[in-house]
Design a protein around this motif. Structure first.
Motif, mmCIF file in Angstrom:
data_model
loop_
_atom_site.group_PDB
_atom_site.id
_atom_site.type_symbol
_atom_site.label_atom_id
_atom_site.label_comp_id
_atom_site.label_asym_id
_atom_site.label_seq_id
_atom_site.Cartn_x
_atom_site.Cartn_y
_atom_site.Cartn_z
ATOM 1 N N SER A 170 0.839 -1.197 0.000
ATOM 2 C CA SER A 170 0.000 0.000 0.000
ATOM 3 C C SER A 170 0.885 1.264 0.000
ATOM 4 C CB SER A 170 -0.936 0.003 1.211
ATOM 5 O OG SER A 170 -0.192 0.222 2.386
ATOM 6 N N LEU A 171 2.201 1.066 0.213
ATOM 7 C CA LEU A 171 3.095 2.228 0.226
ATOM 8 C C LEU A 171 3.622 2.594 -1.170
ATOM 9 C CD1 LEU A 171 5.185 1.408 3.449
ATOM 10 C CD2 LEU A 171 3.375 3.112 3.212
ATOM 11 N N VAL A 172 3.269 1.797 -2.184
ATOM 12 C CA VAL A 172 3.800 2.053 -3.526
ATOM 13 C C VAL A 172 3.387 3.432 -4.050
ATOM 14 C CG1 VAL A 172 3.551 1.363 -5.961
ATOM 15 C CG2 VAL A 172 4.221 -0.323 -4.246
ATOM 16 N N ARG A 173 2.103 3.755 -3.911
ATOM 17 C CA ARG A 173 1.625 5.075 -4.335
ATOM 18 C C ARG A 173 2.445 6.200 -3.709
ATOM 19 N NH1 ARG A 173 -3.471 6.192 -6.300
ATOM 20 N NH2 ARG A 173 -4.433 4.272 -7.001
ATOM 21 N N GLY A 174 2.575 6.104 -2.383
ATOM 22 C CA GLY A 174 3.301 7.136 -1.647
ATOM 23 C C GLY A 174 4.766 7.198 -2.055
ATOM 24 N N THR A 175 5.316 6.049 -2.421
ATOM 25 C CA THR A 175 6.721 6.013 -2.839
ATOM 26 C C THR A 175 6.926 6.827 -4.113
ATOM 27 O OG1 THR A 175 6.910 3.799 -1.921
ATOM 28 C CG2 THR A 175 8.632 4.482 -3.459
ATOM 29 N N VAL A 176 5.959 6.728 -5.019
ATOM 30 C CA VAL A 176 6.068 7.494 -6.264
ATOM 31 C C VAL A 176 5.986 8.993 -5.948
ATOM 32 C CG1 VAL A 176 4.997 7.947 -8.501
ATOM 33 C CG2 VAL A 176 5.205 5.591 -7.671
ATOM 34 N N GLU A 177 5.063 9.375 -5.051
ATOM 35 C CA GLU A 177 4.975 10.798 -4.661
ATOM 36 C C GLU A 177 6.267 11.254 -3.990
ATOM 37 O OE1 GLU A 177 2.157 12.540 -5.767
ATOM 38 O OE2 GLU A 177 2.053 10.515 -6.590
ATOM 39 N N GLU A 178 6.809 10.378 -3.138
ATOM 40 C CA GLU A 178 8.034 10.736 -2.427
ATOM 41 C C GLU A 178 9.208 10.886 -3.397
ATOM 42 O OE1 GLU A 178 8.908 12.074 0.077
ATOM 43 O OE2 GLU A 178 10.655 11.242 1.088
ATOM 44 N N THR A 179 9.241 10.057 -4.445
ATOM 45 C CA THR A 179 10.302 10.216 -5.444
ATOM 46 C C THR A 179 10.131 11.538 -6.189
ATOM 47 O OG1 THR A 179 10.333 7.825 -5.740
ATOM 48 C CG2 THR A 179 11.501 9.129 -7.380
ATOM 49 N N LEU A 180 8.880 11.875 -6.513
ATOM 50 C CA LEU A 180 8.625 13.164 -7.169
ATOM 51 C C LEU A 180 9.145 14.313 -6.308
ATOM 52 C CD1 LEU A 180 5.045 12.328 -8.432
ATOM 53 C CD2 LEU A 180 6.873 13.146 -9.926
ATOM 54 N N ARG A 181 8.960 14.180 -4.995
ATOM 55 C CA ARG A 181 9.424 15.227 -4.073
ATOM 56 C C ARG A 181 10.942 15.209 -3.903
ATOM 57 N NH1 ARG A 181 11.482 16.230 0.729
ATOM 58 N NH2 ARG A 181 11.787 14.011 1.133
ATOM 59 N N PHE A 182 11.462 14.037 -3.617
ATOM 60 C CA PHE A 182 12.852 13.896 -3.190
ATOM 61 C C PHE A 182 13.826 14.069 -4.355
ATOM 62 C CE2 PHE A 182 16.542 11.124 -2.417
ATOM 63 C CZ PHE A 182 16.998 11.640 -1.214
ATOM 64 N N ASP A 183 13.469 13.530 -5.504
ATOM 65 C CA ASP A 183 14.379 13.591 -6.652
ATOM 66 C C ASP A 183 13.544 13.550 -7.937
ATOM 67 O OD1 ASP A 183 16.720 13.714 -8.031
ATOM 68 O OD2 ASP A 183 17.266 11.608 -7.757
ATOM 69 N N GLY A 184 12.738 14.568 -8.112
ATOM 70 C CA GLY A 184 11.809 14.606 -9.240
ATOM 71 C C GLY A 184 12.518 14.870 -10.559
ATOM 72 N N PRO A 185 11.890 14.465 -11.664
ATOM 73 C CA PRO A 185 12.509 14.644 -12.975
ATOM 74 C C PRO A 185 12.467 16.077 -13.509
ATOM 75 C CG PRO A 185 10.402 13.512 -13.201
ATOM 76 C CD PRO A 185 10.641 13.684 -11.732
ATOM 77 N N VAL A 186 11.604 16.909 -12.931
ATOM 78 C CA VAL A 186 11.565 18.311 -13.328
ATOM 79 C C VAL A 186 12.129 19.132 -12.181
ATOM 80 C CG1 VAL A 186 10.036 20.268 -13.811
ATOM 81 C CG2 VAL A 186 9.585 18.045 -14.876
ATOM 82 N N LYS A 187 13.137 19.954 -12.470
ATOM 83 C CA LYS A 187 13.785 20.719 -11.406
ATOM 84 C C LYS A 187 13.252 22.128 -11.296
ATOM 85 C CE LYS A 187 18.074 19.911 -12.728
ATOM 86 N NZ LYS A 187 19.552 19.811 -12.749
ATOM 87 N N SER A 188 12.828 22.703 -12.443
ATOM 88 C CA SER A 188 12.378 24.090 -12.379
ATOM 89 C C SER A 188 11.429 24.422 -13.519
ATOM 90 C CB SER A 188 13.579 25.032 -12.408
ATOM 91 O OG SER A 188 14.442 24.676 -13.458
ATOM 92 N N LEU A 189 10.661 25.482 -13.311
ATOM 93 C CA LEU A 189 9.700 25.954 -14.303
ATOM 94 C C LEU A 189 9.934 27.451 -14.499
ATOM 95 C CD1 LEU A 189 6.610 24.134 -12.758
ATOM 96 C CD2 LEU A 189 7.881 23.462 -14.813
ATOM 97 N N LEU A 190 9.540 27.948 -15.663
ATOM 98 C CA LEU A 190 9.836 29.338 -15.985
ATOM 99 C C LEU A 190 8.558 30.149 -16.220
ATOM 100 C CD1 LEU A 190 12.509 30.913 -16.445
ATOM 101 C CD2 LEU A 190 12.173 30.526 -18.897
ATOM 102 N N ARG A 191 8.554 31.379 -15.729
ATOM 103 C CA ARG A 191 7.438 32.290 -15.965
ATOM 104 C C ARG A 191 7.980 33.685 -16.249
ATOM 105 N NH1 ARG A 191 5.143 28.014 -15.980
ATOM 106 N NH2 ARG A 191 3.239 27.440 -14.879
ATOM 107 N N VAL A 192 7.113 34.553 -16.770
ATOM 108 C CA VAL A 192 7.464 35.963 -16.974
ATOM 109 C C VAL A 192 6.434 36.821 -16.249
ATOM 110 C CG1 VAL A 192 7.740 37.816 -18.668
ATOM 111 C CG2 VAL A 192 8.431 35.495 -19.262
#
Ligand code: HEM
Length: 390
Positions: A260-282
């Motif tokens: 049951s922790l698999v879902r949370g593990t994916v969220e935690e990976t997104l938080r801890f070492d996510g594939p997107v580091k930054s976003l840009l706006r003007v």
């Protein structure tokens, strides 16, 4: 990168970075405020194209610009809502859920079965082909052309962050974009004549004919965006998840005992070492971020990676914990541009992780140091040799 962002977060949370010509925002609350504020535009491409390129350059790069400006990620209200409405219709839970059995089947053919130890090049053998195949099949790309799509995507993603890239890279991106579009044109034509059930491309085309709103250019541009957005990000999420688990074997064991922790593990990976580091706006107006006044036209780099490690939001943020509630992570963005493919990326990563847990007792990294592609926006490990033990 984490130590730099942590340093900024504590000493200069809204920081002017000269080299990047942007304000770098690193606190969770500030990042969230910028993402949700109507005072920041997502169209970072048009100002660059119109203000920083000469007339001659504009003529030369117009074909590239003309595709990029059809992309929903660069649209602002009110146009954004129109496109979003049309594209959202294609990402129904039914369409996403329909792909689950195929994801499971595909994943299970990619990873070795059987007793003993298995050396696997995680990126080449698993993390790249799985999402690339999934999104390609959803957009009607033939499986034997995956490598082509991957090459085009690599050339395009480099320049998709507002600046249109420079020199050779810009030329490669323009060539890739136009080739990609011509490759997709007959596929779209075919779907128009032969609509399919539970098919992402068919849904996009249907949205077009029902409302007469998605132009052919938007449709082709949209398909390119989905292919570009849909594979490298998910690839890196998958790879970063396995890396984190290999480095934290006690967490791997915990997961094996409690799925049951698999879902949370994916969220935690997104938080801890996510594939997107930054976003840009003007900034579209003079506007306040925290204690800093940002001028109209200034660029703002939202450090998602910084926000995800903000101790004001997450306890003990540098600790990878599969049991924590990481749902406030910002790696899928937030506000009107929140990632449309998030349910799909989650499904793929959860299924991949479940398969790994089904098959293997443990996972070990076969290198001490993982090299990353030095990009500002994406967190891309270049090579991840692992050993799975059944
Ligand atoms: C938007 C991240 C996977 C399609 C976004 C945004 C982020 C993001 C941060 C917002 C960009 C912004 O606000 O400037 C990710 C991550 C993924 C992922 C981390 C994987 C782990 C996917 C997949 C698809 C997809 C698999 C498609 C199949 C899109 C689209 C948008 C978007 C169409 C534009 C939404 C809009 O502008 O309204 N994604 N994405 N993404 N993503 Fe994803």
């Amino acid at each position: 990168p984490h130590s730099y962002f942590s340093h900024l977060r504590e000493t200069s949370p809204v920081h002017w970075n000269k080299a990047f010509r942007a304000w770098v925002v690193t606190r969770h609350a500030d990042c969230l405020a910028v993402l949700k504020s109507p005072n920041f535009a997502a169209d970072t491409v048009s100002p660059y194209f119109e203000n920083r390129l000469s007339e001659r350059e504009q003529t030369k790069w117009r074909p590239l610009f003309d595709v990029l400006r059809t992309w929903i990620v660069f649209k602002d209200p009110p146009d954004h809502a129109r496109l979003r409405g049309l594209m959202r219709g294609a990402f129904t839970p039914r369409v996403v859920e329909a792909i689950r059995p195929a994801v499971q089947r595909m994943a299970s053919t990619l990873l070795p079965a059987g007793e003993g130890r298995h050396e696997v090049n995680l990126i080449e053998e698993f993390a790249f082909p799985l999402p690339a195949w999934v999104i390609s099949s959803m957009v009607g790309v033939h499986q034997e052309d995956l490598w082509l799509v991957s090459e085009w995507s690599k050339d395009i993603v480099e320049v998709a962050q507002g600046s249109l890239g420079s020199g050779d890279r810009r030329q490669r991106a323009q060539t890739a974009m136009l080739e990609f579009r011509e490759y997709l044109r007959p596929i779209v034509e075919d779907r128009r004549r032969n609509p399919r059930d539970n098919d992402l491309l068919t849904e996009l085309i249907t949205a077009e004919t029902e409302s007469h709103q998605l132009t052919v250019d938007e449709l082709l541009g949209g398909a390119i965006l989905l292919l570009v957005a849909g594979h490298e990000t998910t690839q890196n999420l998958l790879a970063n998840c396995v890396i984190a688990l290999a480095r934290n074997p006690e967490q791997y064991r915990r997961l094996k005992e409690d799925r049951s922790l698999v879902r949370g593990t994916v969220e935690e990976t997104l938080r801890f070492d996510g594939p997107v580091k930054s976003l840009l706006r003007v900034a579209v107006d003079e506007v306040q971020i925290g204690a800093v006044t940002v001028a109209k036209g200034d660029r703002v780099l939202i450090s998602v990676a910084g926000a995800n490690r903000d101790p004001r939001k997450f306890n003990d943020p540098d600790f990878f914990d599969v049991g924590r509630d990481a749902s406030a992570q910002l790696t899928f963005g937030q506000g009107i541009h929140y990632c449309l493919g998030a349910p799909l990326a989650r499904l793929e990563t959860q299924e991949a992780l479940n398969l790994i847990l089904d098959r293997y007792r443990s996972v070990r990294l076969l290198t001490d140091r993982i090299e990353y592609d030095p990009k500002v926006i994406a967190r891309t490990p270049l090579s991840v040799p692992v050993e799975f033990t059944s």
